[in-house]
Design a protein around this motif. Structure first.
Motif, PDB file in Angstrom:
ATOM      1  N   ALA B  39       0.778  -1.259  -0.020  1.00 38.12           N
ATOM      2  CA  ALA B  39       0.064   0.017  -0.115  1.00 38.12           C
ATOM      3  C   ALA B  39       0.892   1.297  -0.181  1.00 38.12           C
ATOM      4  O   ALA B  39       0.609   2.162  -0.790  1.00 38.12           O
ATOM      5  CB  ALA B  39      -0.823   0.168   1.250  1.00 38.12           C
ATOM      6  N   LEU B  40       1.820   1.282   0.853  1.00 36.45           N
ATOM      7  CA  LEU B  40       2.983   2.485   0.849  1.00 36.45           C
ATOM      8  C   LEU B  40       3.480   2.705  -0.270  1.00 36.45           C
ATOM      9  O   LEU B  40       3.838   3.810  -0.728  1.00 36.45           O
ATOM     10  CB  LEU B  40       3.793   2.147   2.054  1.00 36.45           C
ATOM     11  N   LEU B  41       4.062   1.795  -0.916  1.00 39.92           N
ATOM     12  CA  LEU B  41       5.210   1.841  -2.000  1.00 39.92           C
ATOM     13  C   LEU B  41       4.751   1.681  -3.358  1.00 39.92           C
ATOM     14  O   LEU B  41       5.067   2.349  -4.226  1.00 39.92           O
ATOM     15  CB  LEU B  41       6.487   0.846  -1.656  1.00 39.92           C
ATOM     16  N   ALA B 103       0.537  -2.327  11.273  1.00 40.17           N
ATOM     17  CA  ALA B 103       0.377  -2.371   9.644  1.00 40.17           C
ATOM     18  C   ALA B 103      -0.633  -1.492   9.148  1.00 40.17           C
ATOM     19  O   ALA B 103      -0.409  -0.859   8.467  1.00 40.17           O
ATOM     20  CB  ALA B 103       0.388  -3.927   9.436  1.00 40.17           C
ATOM     21  N   ASN B 104      -1.513  -1.707   9.931  1.00 36.84           N
ATOM     22  CA  ASN B 104      -3.002  -0.853   9.252  1.00 36.84           C
ATOM     23  C   ASN B 104      -2.648   0.661   9.478  1.00 36.84           C
ATOM     24  O   ASN B 104      -3.047   1.416   8.638  1.00 36.84           O
ATOM     25  CB  ASN B 104      -4.240  -1.076  10.284  1.00 36.84           C
ATOM     26  N   HIS B 105      -1.685   1.035  10.473  1.00 35.94           N
ATOM     27  CA  HIS B 105      -1.500   2.259  10.846  1.00 35.94           C
ATOM     28  C   HIS B 105      -0.661   3.072   9.423  1.00 35.94           C
ATOM     29  O   HIS B 105      -0.818   4.014   8.845  1.00 35.94           O
ATOM     30  CB  HIS B 105      -0.586   3.007  11.788  1.00 35.94           C
ATOM     31  N   ILE B 106       0.066   2.043   8.896  1.00 36.58           N
ATOM     32  CA  ILE B 106       1.029   2.272   7.762  1.00 36.58           C
ATOM     33  C   ILE B 106       0.111   2.380   6.599  1.00 36.58           C
ATOM     34  O   ILE B 106       0.249   3.477   5.835  1.00 36.58           O
ATOM     35  CB  ILE B 106       2.113   1.249   7.555  1.00 36.58           C
ATOM     36  N   SER B 107      -0.667   1.489   6.207  1.00 37.83           N
ATOM     37  CA  SER B 107      -1.370   1.805   5.137  1.00 37.83           C
ATOM     38  C   SER B 107      -2.405   2.772   5.194  1.00 37.83           C
ATOM     39  O   SER B 107      -3.011   3.180   4.094  1.00 37.83           O
ATOM     40  CB  SER B 107      -2.095   0.186   4.746  1.00 37.83           C
ATOM     41  N   THR B 108      -2.955   3.182   6.143  1.00 38.19           N
ATOM     42  CA  THR B 108      -3.876   3.988   6.443  1.00 38.19           C
ATOM     43  C   THR B 108      -3.172   5.534   6.094  1.00 38.19           C
ATOM     44  O   THR B 108      -3.853   6.449   5.347  1.00 38.19           O
ATOM     45  CB  THR B 108      -4.603   4.327   7.916  1.00 38.19           C
ATOM     46  N   ALA B 109      -2.060   5.536   6.617  1.00 38.06           N
ATOM     47  CA  ALA B 109      -1.330   6.979   6.197  1.00 38.06           C
ATOM     48  C   ALA B 109      -1.131   6.713   4.633  1.00 38.06           C
ATOM     49  O   ALA B 109      -1.026   7.876   4.038  1.00 38.06           O
ATOM     50  CB  ALA B 109       0.075   6.741   7.051  1.00 38.06           C
ATOM     51  N   ALA B 110      -0.740   5.633   3.981  1.00 36.55           N
ATOM     52  CA  ALA B 110      -0.553   5.679   2.600  1.00 36.55           C
ATOM     53  C   ALA B 110      -2.031   6.298   1.871  1.00 36.55           C
ATOM     54  O   ALA B 110      -1.586   7.007   0.824  1.00 36.55           O
ATOM     55  CB  ALA B 110       0.113   4.513   2.165  1.00 36.55           C
ATOM     56  N   SER B 111      -2.995   5.709   2.536  1.00 38.06           N
ATOM     57  CA  SER B 111      -4.260   5.672   1.723  1.00 38.06           C
ATOM     58  C   SER B 111      -4.602   7.338   2.235  1.00 38.06           C
ATOM     59  O   SER B 111      -5.448   7.948   1.076  1.00 38.06           O
ATOM     60  CB  SER B 111      -5.301   4.903   2.589  1.00 38.06           C
ATOM     61  N   PRO B 117       2.212   9.824  -3.301  1.00 43.43           N
ATOM     62  CA  PRO B 117       2.862   8.849  -2.231  1.00 43.43           C
ATOM     63  C   PRO B 117       2.868   9.618  -0.936  1.00 43.43           C
ATOM     64  O   PRO B 117       3.225  10.732  -0.886  1.00 43.43           O
ATOM     65  CB  PRO B 117       4.295   8.573  -3.001  1.00 43.43           C
ATOM     66  N   ALA B 118       2.937   8.713   0.147  1.00 46.37           N
ATOM     67  CA  ALA B 118       3.080   9.247   1.462  1.00 46.37           C
ATOM     68  C   ALA B 118       4.377   9.581   1.837  1.00 46.37           C
ATOM     69  O   ALA B 118       4.798  10.311   2.840  1.00 46.37           O
ATOM     70  CB  ALA B 118       2.633   8.156   2.436  1.00 46.37           C
ATOM     71  N   ILE B 119       5.484   9.039   1.053  1.00 49.30           N
ATOM     72  CA  ILE B 119       6.981   9.152   1.561  1.00 49.30           C
ATOM     73  C   ILE B 119       7.847   9.553   0.249  1.00 49.30           C
ATOM     74  O   ILE B 119       7.355   8.831  -1.008  1.00 49.30           O
ATOM     75  CB  ILE B 119       7.478   8.045   2.202  1.00 49.30           C
ATOM     76  N   VAL B 188       7.273  10.222   7.450  1.00 49.23           N
ATOM     77  CA  VAL B 188       8.581   9.353   7.348  1.00 49.23           C
ATOM     78  C   VAL B 188       8.646   9.111   8.696  1.00 49.23           C
ATOM     79  O   VAL B 188       9.020   7.776   9.313  1.00 49.23           O
ATOM     80  CB  VAL B 188       9.586  10.011   6.811  1.00 49.23           C
ATOM     81  N   ALA B 189       8.510   9.844   9.795  1.00 55.93           N
ATOM     82  CA  ALA B 189       8.956   9.593  11.298  1.00 55.93           C
ATOM     83  C   ALA B 189       8.175   8.527  11.714  1.00 55.93           C
ATOM     84  O   ALA B 189       8.342   7.562  12.303  1.00 55.93           O
ATOM     85  CB  ALA B 189       9.030  10.895  11.898  1.00 55.93           C
TER      86      ALA B 189
END
Lengths: 226, 226
Positions: B39-41, B103-111, B117-119, B188-189
């Motif tokens: 989701a992120l990359l 993991a869900n926090h990561i994909s939510t940030a991406a979403s 892109p989030a990063i 990123v942080a």
């Protein structure tokens, strides 16, 4: 399992001791977040050392509660509320220990920037309110452990919502015309999240008290056997 | 406590079932971090939904393991290794559930940033390596649960050190001539920290296996009775 009366009395006293240790740990966690906030907002290096020492105290207390709880589980083979109490003691002490680590993350971030402040002055007030809410939830969790009142425990979630609101305010400040640079932004985001996680663990303690008293897990809603 | 032979056989089978459920949960947690990284990359919205669904699966599995474990603790009154196994099952399932949330926090940030892109692209490689390390530790924790090999568990800490190194690299990138704005810096942080916390929980699972097998808590070093 039938035990001699004296063994049962001793077990009741052991259970009270475990509960008293948990009350002490939640008190230590409250002290730790207050010390961390002093380190953060008053740039007080003595408070940094105090937070680290309180974290260590929580680590030691957790190890001692784990040791005692495993011993009681093995020797007394408790059921029902006593079993829930002992199993929850492991979770509650781990929550308190984590609260200590989070408080220490806050004061370490403050210390890394010293003598400059880690966060911009204009956000001090929001962090002060996060500290108020975090301390109030931790104090509430401690009182709930003492009173065993599931209703008190449920009330803490209102404060937890207040914490979520404060975190949202911080994140809005980060995107709206931020003028304090990247390092301060990262500090604000991470430190804000440490306060929020601290509060979550304190709410978790209160939820464990609900479970001890009612055999029900709040939120997930499934009854527990035991 | 003397039990009829049939009850003991049934209990052994119940314990194996609990352990099998924990193995399943660690496998689900590995899938969740991989989906989150996709989701992120790869900006893959289907992976966002997949991560959320895996988190829910972990929540449901945790509730079921808690229910079963409390039941077994109350009915079978286990001692020694069996007691350590059941008490640790509660901790391990909570670790897996938390890994799902991270993991869900990561994909939510991406979403939240989608379709942007989030990063920043130049940091993709570091996040790809964080995903590798996180998945490897989670896989290692699962294997340790299957083999009960305390040495395997101890080895995971080397990977955990690699994760800490990657996080330090990210934080250095944030202070050295950062040109991607505040929102990307905050992403990123926070996302870096989610990977690191994910790995910490996976290491925690392996440490629980050491405790089940040896009655010793790694790091804290105190022997446990039970």
């Amino acid at each position: 399992m039938i035990q001699p009366e004296v063994g049962r009395l001793e077990f009741a006293s052991d259970l009270r001791m475990v509960r008293a240790s948990l009350v002490t740990m939640t008190k230590t966690a409250s002290k730790a977040i207050r010390a961390a906030t002093t380190a953060l907002l008053d740039l007080d290096q003595e408070a940094v050392r105090m937070t680290a020492s309180l974290e260590q105290e929580l680590e030691d207390d957790m190890v001692e509660i784990e040791r005692r709880t495993h011993h009681l589980l093995a020797r007394q083979q408790p059921v029902a509320g006593d079993l829930r109490m002992l199993v929850s003691a492991l979770k509650i002490s781990a929550d308190c220990r984590r609260m200590g680590a989070l408080a220490n993350h806050i004061s370490t971030a403050a210390s890394r920037c010293y003598p400059a402040p880690a966060i911009p002055d204009e956000l001090s007030e929001i962090f002060r309110r996060m500290d108020d809410v975090a301390s109030r939830i931790a104090d509430g969790a401690r009182i709930t452990l003492t009173t065993s009142d599931a209703l008190d425990a449920a009330r803490l979630e209102i404060d937890d919502d207040a914490m979520d609101g404060l975190l949202r305010t911080l994140f809005r400040a980060l995107v709206d015309n931020w003028s304090h640079g990247v390092e301060a932004a990262v500090n604000v985001a991470l430190i804000g999240r440490y306060y929020e996680r601290f509060a979550d663990h304190a709410v978790g303690i209160a939820q464990s008290v609900i479970f001890i008293e009612t055999a029900m897990r709040p939120h997930v809603g499934a009854p527990h056997v035991g």
